[in-house]
Design a protein around this motif. Structure first.
Motif, PDB file in Angstrom:
ATOM      1  N   MET A 185      63.394  76.787 191.717  1.00  0.00           N
ATOM      2  CA  MET A 185      62.672  77.261 192.874  1.00  0.00           C
ATOM      3  C   MET A 185      62.354  78.751 192.720  1.00  0.00           C
ATOM      4  O   MET A 185      61.245  79.164 193.034  1.00  0.00           O
ATOM      5  CB  MET A 185      63.484  77.024 194.154  1.00  0.00           C
ATOM      6  CG  MET A 185      63.512  75.554 194.586  1.00  0.00           C
ATOM      7  SD  MET A 185      64.532  75.199 196.034  1.00  0.00           S
ATOM      8  CE  MET A 185      63.987  76.362 197.208  1.00  0.00           C
ATOM      9  N   ARG A 186      63.329  79.498 192.230  1.00  0.00           N
ATOM     10  CA  ARG A 186      63.084  80.938 192.043  1.00  0.00           C
ATOM     11  C   ARG A 186      61.972  81.165 191.022  1.00  0.00           C
ATOM     12  O   ARG A 186      61.136  82.048 191.207  1.00  0.00           O
ATOM     13  CB  ARG A 186      64.354  81.644 191.585  1.00  0.00           C
ATOM     14  CG  ARG A 186      65.380  81.793 192.667  1.00  0.00           C
ATOM     15  CD  ARG A 186      66.550  82.654 192.185  1.00  0.00           C
ATOM     16  NE  ARG A 186      67.717  82.450 192.989  1.00  0.00           N
ATOM     17  CZ  ARG A 186      67.951  83.062 194.136  1.00  0.00           C
ATOM     18  NH1 ARG A 186      67.076  83.907 194.602  1.00  0.00           N
ATOM     19  NH2 ARG A 186      69.045  82.817 194.809  1.00  0.00           N
ATOM     20  N   PHE A 187      61.974  80.371 189.963  1.00  0.00           N
ATOM     21  CA  PHE A 187      60.941  80.514 188.953  1.00  0.00           C
ATOM     22  C   PHE A 187      59.565  80.268 189.553  1.00  0.00           C
ATOM     23  O   PHE A 187      58.627  81.036 189.330  1.00  0.00           O
ATOM     24  CB  PHE A 187      61.202  79.554 187.783  1.00  0.00           C
ATOM     25  CG  PHE A 187      60.078  79.529 186.789  1.00  0.00           C
ATOM     26  CD1 PHE A 187      59.906  80.585 185.897  1.00  0.00           C
ATOM     27  CD2 PHE A 187      59.173  78.477 186.766  1.00  0.00           C
ATOM     28  CE1 PHE A 187      58.857  80.564 184.993  1.00  0.00           C
ATOM     29  CE2 PHE A 187      58.130  78.457 185.860  1.00  0.00           C
ATOM     30  CZ  PHE A 187      57.970  79.501 184.973  1.00  0.00           C
ATOM     31  N   LEU A 188      59.435  79.209 190.320  1.00  0.00           N
ATOM     32  CA  LEU A 188      58.139  78.894 190.921  1.00  0.00           C
ATOM     33  C   LEU A 188      57.674  80.011 191.841  1.00  0.00           C
ATOM     34  O   LEU A 188      56.498  80.399 191.824  1.00  0.00           O
ATOM     35  CB  LEU A 188      58.215  77.572 191.693  1.00  0.00           C
ATOM     36  CG  LEU A 188      58.384  76.310 190.859  1.00  0.00           C
ATOM     37  CD1 LEU A 188      58.550  75.092 191.755  1.00  0.00           C
ATOM     38  CD2 LEU A 188      57.191  76.118 189.925  1.00  0.00           C
ATOM     39  N   GLY A 240      54.497  82.779 191.376  1.00  0.00           N
ATOM     40  CA  GLY A 240      53.448  82.689 192.382  1.00  0.00           C
ATOM     41  C   GLY A 240      53.001  81.296 192.765  1.00  0.00           C
ATOM     42  O   GLY A 240      51.988  81.139 193.443  1.00  0.00           O
ATOM     43  N   PHE A 241      53.716  80.267 192.338  1.00  0.00           N
ATOM     44  CA  PHE A 241      53.361  78.902 192.713  1.00  0.00           C
ATOM     45  C   PHE A 241      53.994  78.556 194.057  1.00  0.00           C
ATOM     46  O   PHE A 241      55.137  78.937 194.323  1.00  0.00           O
ATOM     47  CB  PHE A 241      53.840  77.889 191.661  1.00  0.00           C
ATOM     48  CG  PHE A 241      53.029  77.884 190.420  1.00  0.00           C
ATOM     49  CD1 PHE A 241      51.759  77.337 190.405  1.00  0.00           C
ATOM     50  CD2 PHE A 241      53.539  78.436 189.250  1.00  0.00           C
ATOM     51  CE1 PHE A 241      51.006  77.341 189.257  1.00  0.00           C
ATOM     52  CE2 PHE A 241      52.789  78.451 188.099  1.00  0.00           C
ATOM     53  CZ  PHE A 241      51.514  77.900 188.092  1.00  0.00           C
ATOM     54  N   PRO A 242      53.285  77.811 194.870  1.00  0.00           N
ATOM     55  CA  PRO A 242      53.899  77.375 196.130  1.00  0.00           C
ATOM     56  C   PRO A 242      54.971  76.322 195.840  1.00  0.00           C
ATOM     57  O   PRO A 242      54.856  75.535 194.904  1.00  0.00           O
ATOM     58  CB  PRO A 242      52.735  76.771 196.914  1.00  0.00           C
ATOM     59  CG  PRO A 242      51.702  76.437 195.904  1.00  0.00           C
ATOM     60  CD  PRO A 242      51.900  77.375 194.745  1.00  0.00           C
ATOM     61  N   LEU A 243      56.011  76.340 196.656  1.00  0.00           N
ATOM     62  CA  LEU A 243      57.083  75.362 196.485  1.00  0.00           C
ATOM     63  C   LEU A 243      56.622  73.981 196.925  1.00  0.00           C
ATOM     64  O   LEU A 243      55.970  73.848 197.969  1.00  0.00           O
ATOM     65  CB  LEU A 243      58.299  75.745 197.328  1.00  0.00           C
ATOM     66  CG  LEU A 243      59.179  76.854 196.813  1.00  0.00           C
ATOM     67  CD1 LEU A 243      60.313  77.116 197.798  1.00  0.00           C
ATOM     68  CD2 LEU A 243      59.741  76.523 195.452  1.00  0.00           C
ATOM     69  N   PRO A 244      56.951  72.960 196.153  1.00  0.00           N
ATOM     70  CA  PRO A 244      56.683  71.592 196.621  1.00  0.00           C
ATOM     71  C   PRO A 244      57.466  71.341 197.912  1.00  0.00           C
ATOM     72  O   PRO A 244      58.564  71.872 198.106  1.00  0.00           O
ATOM     73  CB  PRO A 244      57.200  70.714 195.480  1.00  0.00           C
ATOM     74  CG  PRO A 244      57.229  71.595 194.287  1.00  0.00           C
ATOM     75  CD  PRO A 244      57.492  72.974 194.799  1.00  0.00           C
ATOM     76  N   ARG A 245      56.896  70.551 198.805  1.00  0.00           N
ATOM     77  CA  ARG A 245      57.545  70.285 200.094  1.00  0.00           C
ATOM     78  C   ARG A 245      58.947  69.709 199.937  1.00  0.00           C
ATOM     79  O   ARG A 245      59.841  70.027 200.701  1.00  0.00           O
ATOM     80  CB  ARG A 245      56.690  69.335 200.933  1.00  0.00           C
ATOM     81  CG  ARG A 245      55.651  70.088 201.717  1.00  0.00           C
ATOM     82  CD  ARG A 245      55.085  69.237 202.792  1.00  0.00           C
ATOM     83  NE  ARG A 245      53.946  68.502 202.254  1.00  0.00           N
ATOM     84  CZ  ARG A 245      53.175  67.720 202.958  1.00  0.00           C
ATOM     85  NH1 ARG A 245      53.423  67.523 204.222  1.00  0.00           N
ATOM     86  NH2 ARG A 245      52.163  67.106 202.409  1.00  0.00           N
ATOM     87  N   ALA A 246      59.137  68.870 198.938  1.00  0.00           N
ATOM     88  CA  ALA A 246      60.461  68.274 198.726  1.00  0.00           C
ATOM     89  C   ALA A 246      61.502  69.346 198.408  1.00  0.00           C
ATOM     90  O   ALA A 246      62.633  69.284 198.885  1.00  0.00           O
ATOM     91  CB  ALA A 246      60.403  67.248 197.600  1.00  0.00           C
TER      92      ALA A 246
END
Length: 152
Positions: free
Chosen positions: A1-4, A8-14
């Motif tokens: 999650m930190r990498f995403l 700059g990528f949005p986190l997947p909802r899951a």
């Protein structure tokens, strides 16, 4: 999650839902603990802010309300315990800093009971120069200010 997040990528909802569940659960457990670990609570609140986690303020506020009430009850049982007074003051201080409301009405009532029952004797001992009583009176009146209970 930190990498995403870092790239700059949005986190997947899951991922967000899982993080919300874990952080709310960890925060609830931290707020249930009578030792009032402010550092741990603040770390979890910071994490929630970083991840944009929606906190369950109703449950968390009620959980911490019950914790503070347990501590306040111990103040009534252990009238000479400066440590319990310190712990209650720290809990009230934390409650005021949380991003959700914590009902302190029952704590105010318990404080008022101690004000009528214990404060006069401590004040008298403090006026006669007893250092421990002076420290207790000082901490007790500070807690009264934090709880919006007039001591004078």
């Amino acid at each position: 999650m930190r990498f995403l997040v870092d790239v700059g990528f949005p986190l997947p909802r899951a991922f967000g839902a899982a993080a919300e569940l874990v952080i709310n659960g960890n925060l609830r457990r931290a707020l249930e603990d009578d030792s009032v670990e402010r550092v741990r609570v603040r770390e979890l609140l910071d994490e929630a802010r970083v991840w944009g986690i929606q906190l369950d303020g109703v449950v968390l506020g009620y959980t911490f309300q019950k914790t503070i009430e347990r501590i306040a009850e111990r103040l009534g049982e252990r009238r000479d315990s400066f440590k319990t007074l310190e712990l209650l003051a720290a809990a009230v201080d934390l409650a005021r800093a949380l991003p959700f409301p914590v009902d302190l009405a029952n704590v105010q009532n318990r404080y008022y009971d101690a004000l009528k029952r214990d404060y006069p004797a401590y004040r008298q001992r403090a006026e006669s120069g007893e250092e421990a009583a002076t420290a207790w009176v000082s901490r007790f009146t500070g807690l009264g200010d934090d709880l919006a209970v007039r001591v004078g």
